[in-house]
Design an enzyme around this catalytic site. Sequence first.
Site, PDB file in Angstrom:
ATOM      1  N   GLY A 350       0.807  -1.208   0.000  1.00 22.75           N
ATOM      2  CA  GLY A 350       0.000   0.000   0.000  1.00 22.75           C
ATOM      3  C   GLY A 350       0.835   1.249   0.000  1.00 22.75           C
ATOM      4  O   GLY A 350       1.579   1.525  -0.935  1.00 22.75           O
ATOM      5  N   GLU A 393      -3.920   3.991   3.340  1.00 23.09           N
ATOM      6  CA  GLU A 393      -3.978   5.418   3.622  1.00 23.09           C
ATOM      7  C   GLU A 393      -5.052   6.089   2.753  1.00 23.09           C
ATOM      8  O   GLU A 393      -4.744   6.560   1.673  1.00 23.09           O
ATOM      9  CB  GLU A 393      -2.604   6.032   3.379  1.00 23.09           C
ATOM     10  CG  GLU A 393      -1.526   5.350   4.228  1.00 23.09           C
ATOM     11  CD  GLU A 393      -0.134   5.898   3.994  1.00 23.09           C
ATOM     12  OE1 GLU A 393       0.010   7.023   3.469  1.00 23.09           O
ATOM     13  OE2 GLU A 393       0.832   5.206   4.318  1.00 23.09           O
ATOM     14  N   THR A 460       3.003   8.971  13.526  1.00 27.11           N
ATOM     15  CA  THR A 460       3.013  10.211  14.305  1.00 27.11           C
ATOM     16  C   THR A 460       4.036  11.200  13.742  1.00 27.11           C
ATOM     17  O   THR A 460       4.977  11.617  14.421  1.00 27.11           O
ATOM     18  CB  THR A 460       3.300   9.897  15.781  1.00 27.11           C
ATOM     19  OG1 THR A 460       4.409   8.992  15.858  1.00 27.11           O
ATOM     20  CG2 THR A 460       2.089   9.262  16.441  1.00 27.11           C
TER      21      THR A 460
END
Length: 619
Positions: A350, A393, A460
Amino acid sequence: MRSGHGAGPRAGHRFRHRVTAGLTTLLLPLGALVGLASPASAATSATATYAKTQDWGSGFEGKWTVKNTGTTALSSWTVEWDFPSGTSVTSAWDADVTGSGTHWTAKNKSWNGTLAPGASISFGFNGSGSGSPSACKLNGGSCDGGSVPGDNAPSAPGTPTASSVTDTSVKLSWSAATDDKGVKDYDVLRDGAKVATVTSTSYTDTGLSAGTDYSYTVQARDTADQTGPVSGAVKVRTTGDTTTPPPTGDKVKLGYFTEWGVYGRNYHVKNLVSSGSASKITHINYSFGNVKNGQCTMDDSFAAIEKAYTADQSVSGTADTWDQPLRGNFNQLRQLKAKYPHIKVLYSFGGWTYSGGFAQAAQNAAAFAKSCKALVEDPRWADVFDGIDIDWEYPNACGLTCDTSGPAAFRTLMQALRAEFGKDYLVTAAITADGSSGGKIDAADYGGAAQYLDWYNVMTYDYFGAFNAQGPTAPHSPLTSYPGIPTAGFNSADAIAKLKAKGVPGSKLLLGIGFYGRGWTGVTQSAPGGTATGAAPGTYEAGIEDYKVLKTSCPVTGTIAGTAYAKCGSNWWSYDTPATIGTKMAWAKDQGLGGAFFWEFSGDTANGELVSAIDSGLK
């Protein structure tokens, strides 16, 4: 192309893919080419497979590989195929190629016609047009080596079972294959390479290494020397493990290795050894496989399995040979795991660029999972991978495109992957770190899916950057919120807290670290919150630069929210340093997190100082 990874509007694994004309490789399995196998006129003990190794739009480079799959030497070979009108061969090497209309014939040279059992030879050509070959014949028979008129190829034997495992040997047994004319013998394959041919349905493999993982499959051959499909694989670990436990503690320390990094970045698996990083990590995510037509697919087969390494470039110090069954990154990873047995490798699918296929995959999650396992467990490299990582995503939210598959689709996909891969494989996912109210974490059932996963890589980083060209300047990977942060919830602490609130155990959350910075230009204010005129110049992409460059080109001038920033001239950058990584690792331990991961190895210094900071910070 690029791949995203993270929380912000343009957040994500950066997919700095090569775009040089002529470097795209497309492997075409014989079964995938409609009409490629034609009726054979005689038994064949060889195969011919085609690959388009380069494509520059108006033309291409093709390669045929002829392999002797029989038990006797092949004295000559002739490959024939048809091209559609408008596609033709313009030049060729290592074979005499002639054409008549749309039909093409390649005959061996005087020096490469003889092939011993198991040996292979390749020849190549340049072509014009864009067509693919069809109606392939090898020495008048089938190019797939599996079709003899009136004689079917044998079936796949049963998946082997292992018994009597010792430090150096294992006994394998399997149920018999069937064939309309009779099975002659079986090939036993260890890690994709044939180690024995036997007439019975059992075999004891000896001379193995203690405490080592092996993967075994079996393939039947009939009386016409036709081979059938390979059986399922059984994984075996010999006893007597004498390896030293890794100096990594009990936390996960995972890095992404990018497939395309072997090109412009000139970053290879051996760099993990020379930098000292291999001894300080526990896991590698190999990125990225693609998702097409609801299936896991390989992206760049040249980099993954074909690229040849010289002795000085390889992990083992041994040069690749032209006829070995596996080269490229996969073979280098195999060598790395032999040198560092504690490292586990996952195949990651992905990313920002290739996430568009997940919605279709989720519609038939079981079929998707089956395709992924077949690719991960391909007998040629079954020993390389220890699991699968999914970088969607983003499910039910917007990334490169917007997904509307619904909040349950992600959980459905993860459930199917766990069911297919079972308990012996790692199944993980990289997920958004958008901790805002009603943001990406709220869009999918990450809490419900966690039961099927070993951990989440929480991205993050990439919260802020020059995708907002005028600013305000802000650190792209803040650990905590701070007064004046441009978007509430865009920080690590809020993301981790939200995931825990949804029922995800802290031990299944890894904190993400970017080995790069994001920057603006046209900035006059040193402190965060200033205005800008656009993205700062970067080596590969405006607004992004590796840590190894920034540490000297734009040294740190301040810290905020647990990360660093720098003002140099009119450019303003934010990035993590060994010191801020130390702060983040201490926070991760206090939060009971499972460890940390980073994107990606090539952004680090030649001596791996960021990897060292993660390693020491998690001990």
